[in-house]
Design an enzyme around this catalytic site. Structure first.
Site, short mmCIF file in Angstrom:
data_model
loop_
_atom_site.label_atom_id
_atom_site.label_comp_id
_atom_site.label_asym_id
_atom_site.label_seq_id
_atom_site.Cartn_x
_atom_site.Cartn_y
_atom_site.Cartn_z
N LYS A 183 -22.21 71.56 48.28
CA LYS A 183 -21.91 72.59 49.26
C LYS A 183 -23.20 73.32 49.64
O LYS A 183 -23.71 74.14 48.87
CB LYS A 183 -20.90 73.60 48.72
CG LYS A 183 -20.33 74.45 49.84
CD LYS A 183 -19.76 75.75 49.37
CE LYS A 183 -20.77 76.85 49.32
NZ LYS A 183 -21.49 77.13 50.57
N GLY A 236 -28.32 80.60 43.41
CA GLY A 236 -28.03 81.65 44.37
C GLY A 236 -28.24 83.01 43.74
O GLY A 236 -28.99 83.14 42.77
N SER A 237 -27.56 84.00 44.27
CA SER A 237 -27.81 85.37 43.81
C SER A 237 -27.12 85.64 42.48
O SER A 237 -26.13 84.98 42.13
CB SER A 237 -27.33 86.36 44.87
OG SER A 237 -25.95 86.22 45.02
N THR A 238 -27.60 86.64 41.78
CA THR A 238 -27.02 86.99 40.48
C THR A 238 -25.58 87.45 40.64
O THR A 238 -24.71 87.06 39.84
CB THR A 238 -27.91 88.06 39.80
OG1 THR A 238 -29.19 87.45 39.55
CG2 THR A 238 -27.32 88.53 38.49
N GLY A 241 -23.43 84.47 41.02
CA GLY A 241 -23.38 83.77 39.73
C GLY A 241 -22.38 84.41 38.78
O GLY A 241 -21.61 83.72 38.10
N GLU A 258 -28.88 79.21 38.33
CA GLU A 258 -30.27 79.57 38.67
C GLU A 258 -30.17 80.74 39.62
O GLU A 258 -29.74 80.58 40.75
CB GLU A 258 -30.96 78.42 39.41
CG GLU A 258 -31.06 77.13 38.63
CD GLU A 258 -32.17 77.14 37.61
OE1 GLU A 258 -32.91 78.14 37.53
OE2 GLU A 258 -32.26 76.16 36.86
N CYS A 292 -37.02 82.33 44.99
CA CYS A 292 -36.46 83.00 43.82
C CYS A 292 -37.55 83.42 42.85
O CYS A 292 -37.45 84.44 42.20
CB CYS A 292 -35.46 82.08 43.14
SG CYS A 292 -36.12 80.44 42.89
N GLU A 392 -34.34 92.55 43.91
CA GLU A 392 -34.88 91.38 44.60
C GLU A 392 -34.76 91.60 46.11
O GLU A 392 -33.66 91.78 46.63
CB GLU A 392 -34.09 90.14 44.19
CG GLU A 392 -34.68 88.88 44.78
CD GLU A 392 -33.90 87.64 44.36
OE1 GLU A 392 -32.66 87.68 44.41
OE2 GLU A 392 -34.55 86.65 44.01
P1 NAD Z 1 -25.63 83.49 47.53
O1 NAD Z 1 -25.34 83.74 46.11
O2 NAD Z 1 -25.08 84.42 48.54
O3 NAD Z 1 -25.16 82.04 47.98
C1 NAD Z 1 -25.56 80.87 47.29
C2 NAD Z 1 -24.53 79.79 47.53
O4 NAD Z 1 -23.30 80.18 46.94
C3 NAD Z 1 -24.21 79.53 49.00
O5 NAD Z 1 -23.95 78.15 49.17
C4 NAD Z 1 -22.95 80.34 49.20
O6 NAD Z 1 -22.16 79.90 50.28
C5 NAD Z 1 -22.24 80.14 47.89
N1 NAD Z 1 -21.29 81.19 47.54
C6 NAD Z 1 -21.23 82.45 48.02
N2 NAD Z 1 -20.24 83.13 47.41
C7 NAD Z 1 -19.66 82.29 46.54
C8 NAD Z 1 -18.61 82.41 45.60
N3 NAD Z 1 -17.95 83.56 45.45
N4 NAD Z 1 -18.28 81.35 44.84
C9 NAD Z 1 -18.96 80.19 44.96
N5 NAD Z 1 -19.98 80.01 45.84
C10 NAD Z 1 -20.33 81.05 46.61
O7 NAD Z 1 -27.21 83.43 47.60
P2 NAD Z 1 -28.11 83.15 48.88
O8 NAD Z 1 -28.20 84.44 49.61
O9 NAD Z 1 -27.69 81.93 49.59
O10 NAD Z 1 -29.51 82.78 48.18
C11 NAD Z 1 -30.40 83.74 47.79
C12 NAD Z 1 -30.34 83.97 46.30
O11 NAD Z 1 -30.55 82.76 45.61
C13 NAD Z 1 -31.43 84.89 45.82
O12 NAD Z 1 -30.91 85.84 44.92
C14 NAD Z 1 -32.40 83.97 45.09
O13 NAD Z 1 -33.16 84.55 44.09
C15 NAD Z 1 -31.50 82.94 44.56
N6 NAD Z 1 -32.24 81.72 44.33
C16 NAD Z 1 -32.46 81.36 43.03
C17 NAD Z 1 -33.19 80.22 42.74
C18 NAD Z 1 -33.43 79.81 41.33
O14 NAD Z 1 -33.76 78.66 41.10
N7 NAD Z 1 -33.25 80.66 40.38
C19 NAD Z 1 -33.66 79.42 43.78
C20 NAD Z 1 -33.43 79.81 45.09
C21 NAD Z 1 -32.69 80.97 45.34
#
Ligand code: NAD
Length: 490
Positions: A183, A236-238, A241, A258, A292, A392
Site C-alpha cells: 500500500k 511512517g509517522s510515530t 505506528g 520504522e 526520517c 519532527e
Molecule cells: P503516515 O504515518 O501518515 O503514513 C504512512 C503510511 O501509512 C501511508 O501509506 C498512509 O496511508 C498509511 N496510514 C495512514 N494511517 C494509517 C492507519 N491508521 N493504519 C494503517 N496505515 C495508515 O506518515 P507519512 O506522513 O506518509 O510519512 C512521514 C512519516 O514517516 C514521518 O514521520 C517520517 O519520519 C516517517 N518515516 C520513517 C522512516 C523510517 O525508516 N523510520 C522512513 C521514512 C519516513
C-alpha cells in the site's frame, strides 16, 4: 520548468491477483505534481472490499500454486531479474517519482532507483542461504528447525521514498517466500504500480505481489485489521505506528515499525569543518528534509559555533529550490500543500519561541508559482526544549544548538523521544567511538551522514520504532522458526 519527459503513467487501477482492476466501488482520486500543484493522473481509490480481494489473492498465492512450490534458487532468479528491470527502467521510474513526490530527479534517478534495484539483488542473494539448524537435544531424538515464511505481508509505506521504501519491504518478504499486499502513500502511488508491472515481467506469479492505491486512512486500517494478513511492515509517522499496534492487537499480527526521527548531528571543534559543514547541509536538506533520518538538530561545540553556523547558513542561502525535473536541481518541492503548511507553521513556532532565523524561513516562488517550495531554513540559538528541537518537522528546517562538553552533547542529543539516527564529527577516533556507543539511536554515522546500504541494518530506538530493515536482520521478521522432533528409538 522543464517539460516532463514522456513517461507513460499506468492505468489508475489496482493490481490484484495479477489483474488490473478498478476499485470495487469505482472511486478514483487525483495524484498531484507538487512542483506545479496540477494533477498528474487519476488512480483507483481502494476500500475495504478491495482489501479483501487483495488479501485473498495473496493468501491463495501463499498457500498453493507456483510460489508456494518454487525453490529458493528460482525465487532468487526472479528477484534478481526484478532488480535488473528497475535499473533498465530507472529513467522512467525516477521521473515518475519526481513528478509524484517533488524530489529532484538527481535524487530519484541516481540514488533511489539504483538502491531499490540493489535491494532486490541483495535479497535475491539471500534466498538460497536461509535455512534451519540441527540442535543437539537430550535423548534419542533428532531436533531440527525450519525457517518458514510468515505468510501474507502488508507493506505500508510513506511518501518520501516511495519505491525505495517499498523495496526495503517487498524484497525481503518475497525472498523468504511470503506474499505481499503493498500500500503506497496516498500522495505517491505511481512507482508502486509500475513496480507491479515490472514484477510480473520478471516472473513474479499472480497474487504474490498486489498493489492497493487509495486516498484514505481507512484503507490502511482495513489492511491492519484484516484477519488474513499475518504481518505488517510499516514505515511512517510515530502516531500512525502506535495506532497500527493497537489495531493489530486483536489478530496478534507481527509488526515492524520504522517511525519518525529528530536526529542529532554533533560537531566537535576538532572536526574537519569543511566536511562537517557539508555533511550537516546534506544531513538536513537532502530530500527536502523529508527524510526520517534527517539531521534536524545540529549540536555545535561552543568555541566554533558562530563560525560554523555562519558557513552553514551561507550554504543554505545558496541552495535555492528549483525545477525537480532539472538534473542540476538539488532542492525540490515539498510533497503536498498540507506538508508545506505544516513546515511553515513550525517555522512560525521557531520564531515565536525565540529562536534566531539565520537563513530561509519562507515559501519559495518557483515555476508557475503554485508549487510547494520552501527555502532551506536555519535557526540558531535553539534550546532543546523548543518545539522545533523536539518535534519532527519533516522539511528543510535545521535547529542549531550548542554544547560545551562531550557529556553535555550526549545528554542533549539523547534528550528526545526519538532515536532513529545520529552523527558525530571529530578527528579524535576514540572520542567518536565513545560517542557512538552512548547515543541512543539505531544508526550512528561518524564523519559522514546519510549513508545506506542494502546490507546495513536500519531502524529505530525509542519512539522511532522496532525491528530492523535491510541486511540479514530483516530476514528475522519475514520468517518464523518451526522446531521438528524425530524419535530415533527402534
Ligand atoms: P503516515 O504515518 O501518515 O503514513 C504512512 C503510511 O501509512 C501511508 O501509506 C498512509 O496511508 C498509511 N496510514 C495512514 N494511517 C494509517 C492507519 N491508521 N493504519 C494503517 N496505515 C495508515 O506518515 P507519512 O506522513 O506518509 O510519512 C512521514 C512519516 O514517516 C514521518 O514521520 C517520517 O519520519 C516517517 N518515516 C520513517 C522512516 C523510517 O525508516 N523510520 C522512513 C521514512 C519516513
Amino acid at each position: 520548468m522543464a517539460t516532463a519527459p514522456q513517461v507513460q503513467v499506468r492505468p489508475g487501477k489496482l493490481f490484484i491477483g495479477g489483474q488490473w482492476l478498478d476499485a470495487a466501488d469505482g472511486r478514483t482520486y487525483a495524484t498531484i505534481n507538487p512542483a506545479t500543484a496540477e494533477p498528474i493522473t487519476h488512480v483507483a481509490d481502494a476500500g475495504e472490499r478491495d482489501v479483501d480481494l487483495a488479501v485473498q489473492a495473496a493468501r491463495q498465492a501463499f498457500e498453493s500454486g507456483p510460489w508456494a512450490e518454487m525453490s529458493a534458487a528460482d525465487r532468487a532468479k526472479i528477484l534478481w531479474r526484478l532488480g535488473d528491470l528497475i535499473d533498465q527502467h530507472s529513467d522512467e521510474l525516477g521521473t515518475l517519482e519526481t513528478l509524484d513526490n517533488g524530489k529532484p530527479i538527481f535524487e530519484s534517478r541516481y540514488v533511489d532507483m539504483p538502491m531499490a534495484a540493489e535491494v532486490f539483488r541483495y535479497y535475491a542473494g539471500w534466498a538460497t542461504k536461509i535455512h534451519g539448524e540441527t540442535i543437539p537435544v537430550r535423548g534419542p531424538f533428532l531436533n531440527y528447525t525450519l525457517r518458514e515464511p510468515v505468510g501474507v505481508v502488508a507493506a505500508i509505506v510513506p511518501w518520501n521514498f516511495p519505491l525505495l521504501l517499498a523495496s526495503w519491504k517487498v524484497a525481503p518478504a518475497l525472498t523468504c517466500g511470503n506474499t505481499v499486499v503493498l500500500k503506497p502513500a496516498p500522495w505517491t502511488p505511481l512507482t508502486a504500480l509500475r513496480l507491479a508491472e515490472l514484477a510480473q515481467q520478471a516472473g513474479v506469479p499472480d497474487g504474490v505481489l498486489n498493489v492497493l492505491t487509495g486516498s484514505t486512512r481507512e484503507l490502511g486500517r482495513a489492511l491492519v485489521r484484516h484477519p488474513g494478513v499475518d504481518k505488517i511492515a510499516f514505515t511512517g509517522s510515530t502516531a500512525t505506528g502506535q495506532e497500527i499496534v493497537r489495531n493489530s492487537a486483536d489478530t496478534l499480527k507481527r509488526v515492524t515499525l520504522e517511525l519518525g526521527g529528530k536526529s542529532p548531528n554533533i560537531i566537535f571543534a576538532d572536526a574537519d569543518l569543511d566536511a562537517a559543514v557539508k555533511g550537516a547541509t546534506i544531513g538536513i536538506f537532502y530530500g527536502k528534509g523529508e527524510v526520517c533520518a534527517a539531521g534536524s538538530r545540529v549540536f555545535v561545540e561552543k568555541k566554533i559555533k558562530d563560525e560554523f553556523i555562519e558557513r552553514l547558513a551561507d550554504r543554505a542561502r545558496k541552495l535555492q529550490p528549483g525545477d525537480p525535473l532539472d538534473p542540476k536541481t538539488r532542492l525540490g518541492a515539498l510533497v503536498s500543500e498540507e506538508q508545506m503548511q505544516k513546515v511553515l507553521s513550525y517555522i512560525e513556532k521557531g520564531r515565536a519561541e525565540g529562536a534566531r532565523l539565520v537563513a530561509g524561513g519562507t515559501r519559495a516562488a518557483f515555476g508557475n508559482g503554485k508549487g510547494y517550495f520552501v527555502q532551506p531554513t536555519v535557526f540558531d540559538g535553539v534550546r532543546n526544549d523548543m518545539t522545533i528541537a523536539r518535534e519532527e518537522i519533516f522539511g528543510p528546517v535545521l535547529a542549531a544548538l550548542e554544547f560545551e562538553t562531550l557529556e553535555d552533547a550526549i545528554r542533549q542529543a539523547n534528550d528526545n523521544p526519538y532515536g532513529l539516527a545520529a552523527a558525530v564529527w571529530t578527528r579524535d577516533i576514540a572520542k567518536a567511538h565513545r560517542v557512538a556507543r552512548q547515543l541512543k539511536a539505531g544508526t550512528v554515522w561518524i564523519n559522514t551522514y546519510n549513508n545506506y546500504d542494502p546490507a546495513a541494518p536500519f531502524g529505530g530506538y525509542k519512539m522511532s520504532g522496532y525491528g530492523r530493515e535491510l541486511g540479514a536482520h530483516a530476514l528475522e521478521h519475514y520468517t518464523q522458526v518451526k522446531s521438528v522432533w524425530v524419535n530415533l528409538k527402534d
